[in-house]
Design a protein around this motif. Sequence first.
Motif, short mmCIF file in Angstrom:
data_model
loop_
_atom_site.label_atom_id
_atom_site.label_comp_id
_atom_site.label_asym_id
_atom_site.label_seq_id
_atom_site.Cartn_x
_atom_site.Cartn_y
_atom_site.Cartn_z
N ILE A 104 -18.06 59.16 -16.67
CA ILE A 104 -19.17 58.33 -16.19
C ILE A 104 -20.01 57.86 -17.38
O ILE A 104 -20.30 58.61 -18.30
N ASN A 105 -20.37 56.58 -17.34
CA ASN A 105 -21.04 55.96 -18.49
C ASN A 105 -22.12 55.01 -17.99
O ASN A 105 -21.86 53.85 -17.68
N ILE A 106 -23.32 55.55 -17.93
CA ILE A 106 -24.44 54.80 -17.37
C ILE A 106 -25.56 54.75 -18.39
O ILE A 106 -25.86 55.76 -19.03
N PHE A 121 -20.30 52.18 -7.96
CA PHE A 121 -19.81 51.43 -9.12
C PHE A 121 -19.13 52.34 -10.13
O PHE A 121 -18.08 52.01 -10.68
N SER A 122 -19.73 53.49 -10.39
CA SER A 122 -19.15 54.43 -11.36
C SER A 122 -17.77 54.88 -10.91
O SER A 122 -16.81 54.88 -11.69
N VAL A 161 -30.40 50.12 -13.91
CA VAL A 161 -29.43 50.80 -14.76
C VAL A 161 -28.20 49.91 -14.95
O VAL A 161 -28.00 48.93 -14.22
N GLY A 162 -27.41 50.26 -15.94
CA GLY A 162 -26.15 49.57 -16.21
C GLY A 162 -25.00 50.55 -16.12
O GLY A 162 -25.08 51.63 -16.69
N VAL A 163 -23.97 50.19 -15.40
CA VAL A 163 -22.77 51.02 -15.32
C VAL A 163 -21.71 50.40 -16.23
O VAL A 163 -21.35 49.24 -16.06
N HIS A 164 -21.25 51.19 -17.18
CA HIS A 164 -20.31 50.68 -18.19
C HIS A 164 -18.87 51.04 -17.86
O HIS A 164 -17.98 50.76 -18.64
#
Lengths: 285, 285, 285
Positions: C274-276, C234-235, C192-195
């Motif tokens: 939160i933006n994943i 991270f989030s 996944v990517g955490v933005h």
Amino acid sequence: MMDGETIKEPPQEWGPTAWSHLSAVRDRSLLIQCITNFVSMDLVANTLLSVGASPAMLHSTEEIPDFTPHVHALYVNVGTLSSDWLPAMMAAARLATKLGKPWVLDPVAAGASRFRLNACLELLQLKPTVIRGNASEILALSQASLAPTTGVDSSHESMDAVEAAKCLAQASGGVVAVSGAVDIITQGNRLVGVHNGVPMLQKITATGCAVTALIAAFVAVDPLHAFEATVSAFSVFGIAGEMGMEQAKGPASLRMHLIDSLYGLDQVALLSRINITTALPGHDT
Amino acid sequence: MMDGETIKEPPQEWGPTAWSHLSAVRDRSLLIQCITNFVSMDLVANTLLSVGASPAMLHSTEEIPDFTPHVHALYVNVGTLSSDWLPAMMAAARLATKLGKPWVLDPVAAGASRFRLNACLELLQLKPTVIRGNASEILALSQASLAPTTGVDSSHESMDAVEAAKCLAQASGGVVAVSGAVDIITQGNRLVGVHNGVPMLQKITATGCAVTALIAAFVAVDPLHAFEATVSAFSVFGIAGEMGMEQAKGPASLRMHLIDSLYGLDQVALLSRINITTALPGHDT
Amino acid sequence: MMDGETIKEPPQEWGPTAWSHLSAVRDRSLLIQCITNFVSMDLVANTLLSVGASPAMLHSTEEIPDFTPHVHALYVNVGTLSSDWLPAMMAAARLATKLGKPWVLDPVAAGASRFRLNACLELLQLKPTVIRGNASEILALSQASLAPTTGVDSSHESMDAVEAAKCLAQASGGVVAVSGAVDIITQGNRLVGVHNGVPMLQKITATGCAVTALIAAFVAVDPLHAFEATVSAFSVFGIAGEMGMEQAKGPASLRMHLIDSLYGLDQVALLSRINITTALPGHDT
């Protein structure tokens, strides 16, 4: 108190005494040698600078014979203890004691390991002027027992360590201070509680280390009254914390406002806020 | 000046020069190796990051042959010197000199002990591009004499060390800078004073270390003009201090605003605030 | 993804999961042993304290047998590596693995020297639960190759290291996280990517170290779901950075507001920010 020996302190004297100590610290160019842990160095140095003292983080055994004789007080903190730092702590403390200079011990996480506990007990033999810890640390030292589950934070309230602090003070001949919601300071048959401070100070790393450094500076200006100087240092630090808390939005802004408040603390604020008791809850005095 | 040899600097050039240096530092991805003291690491790293440089605190002798050849400048600071760190300082400085890379020495508390003074004198032999200290440190280095009473803070004004700085510059072949109310920078027959900055910077630990790190970055972008780069670094740091002071309520908020100001400093503010003299009070130029 | 094996993550679950992890961290008195670099100790300790965990910077080999068995997680960071610290890192990691405790590796500047790369590769053998680095570090580790020009900062985007991270995760059996504009977290066939987060976090020293310490705390409360716990950490850190940025005027004020925001972060803010993503730009999932 368990016995009737504890002397009743005249509370009205503490404010002017604390102001007198703080003023003396600000007026003199105190040189305070700090052999302290890596985590605390920045805050310890900035705390001392904020009251006008000059911190010197010199920790080499090679430098102690030349340098330690010139300092006004020594601060030893075992937070990030290792076998290569202990000899310098011992050498500096031994020299300070020999030269009649005050030195202050911060037995961080004293019960975390046998190695650390033994190091603290060895340092205790060198007669620190003041020992400042949290309740778990003072209990570990007093009982010479391990308590590795607590790390650097306390799993006890300062009140739990009152008797241990008194024993340690009597055994060591020094002042013993226990940080907590109420800071306990004891020596011989004297004991007071400082109620200044705010809980959020515990959410900032090294505030315990910083108040111990402040004690070193305060004791340096009044070495014959180490008990009073320790009480003054706790009051001043706690009041700066209260004033900082009024502007803080969390632990990081509290840290900033704490140091700014320590720098700017004036007599009116100190006298109006100081809160010291000689009768502790649950203890007859 | 005692003699008539000091060249008169054209003062109007310093503003554009400083802006040009700062812009170059911001534009390039400078890698600055820092072998510095424990107290200063946080502020040094954040100072370098605030101007776009990349600090690298690598201090192992094992790493120097692989890493130091890739850095743009080296910063050596003896603040928390010990015998196990000195060989890495020496090795990195030796390699930097051999490879023609600029390196900057901060002889913190140079006179605090014989061990420390000797270490500084050994490092001096390795031809630092710039040496930055306070007056007491520059006096100790220049005279190769102990002054353990001063610790890391100066008991002298920068003006007291002008002649010592000139001697040290001539003897070492490098630029010598003396921090103080007026920062003195000298090399050969050149000498200027930077009047930017505020007294409260001295109440924040490691601001001297931070400005030396900034000098390393500035010299890295203009290694053939280390004198000018050093003057620029002092001006920029001092101006950021002045701008920070306008918002500060004490040393801890000043520290924050200093770094923010360094990050945001623009050409207009720099040019309007820069304050450099080539004639120092009490010295004929 | 290059292959079709990557599992599509249900994105709507991440918010409640992250809140659940943060709440658990706040509720428990986690003891996190940190063997970390000198530059980062202050920020790492304050980050952990801001979420209610108790950091313990114990790094002596003598203390590990007594202390490490009592911690909830171990954090190892090689930022200021030296030959005298490496044995303690190895001993603590070995003991943590043996006792089934989570431990997290931050391979700072892994490619800066042969010595450092070898140390990181040795630590990798001890099966870290999570490895968190920037793209250059993960590339260096994955390829076991030097890249001394990058220092502690990355010369690559996190996207450049996606394949390297997947290889490293498969080879090590742990979670691998790559910090960047998008933080990449991968394990086995998950990615996944955490933005969340803001670019200015890179202008504050030790924010990478701090998020790794936060990962250690989050993994400590959910050791069987280290992948999810890492994403949550991270989030949370990134969201605190975003909230801090709204009040910041530069990197130093961002640092303060970051920690304050971490301390005060509530469920509404977390869930709304939160933006994943499970599909990364340029990668088919």
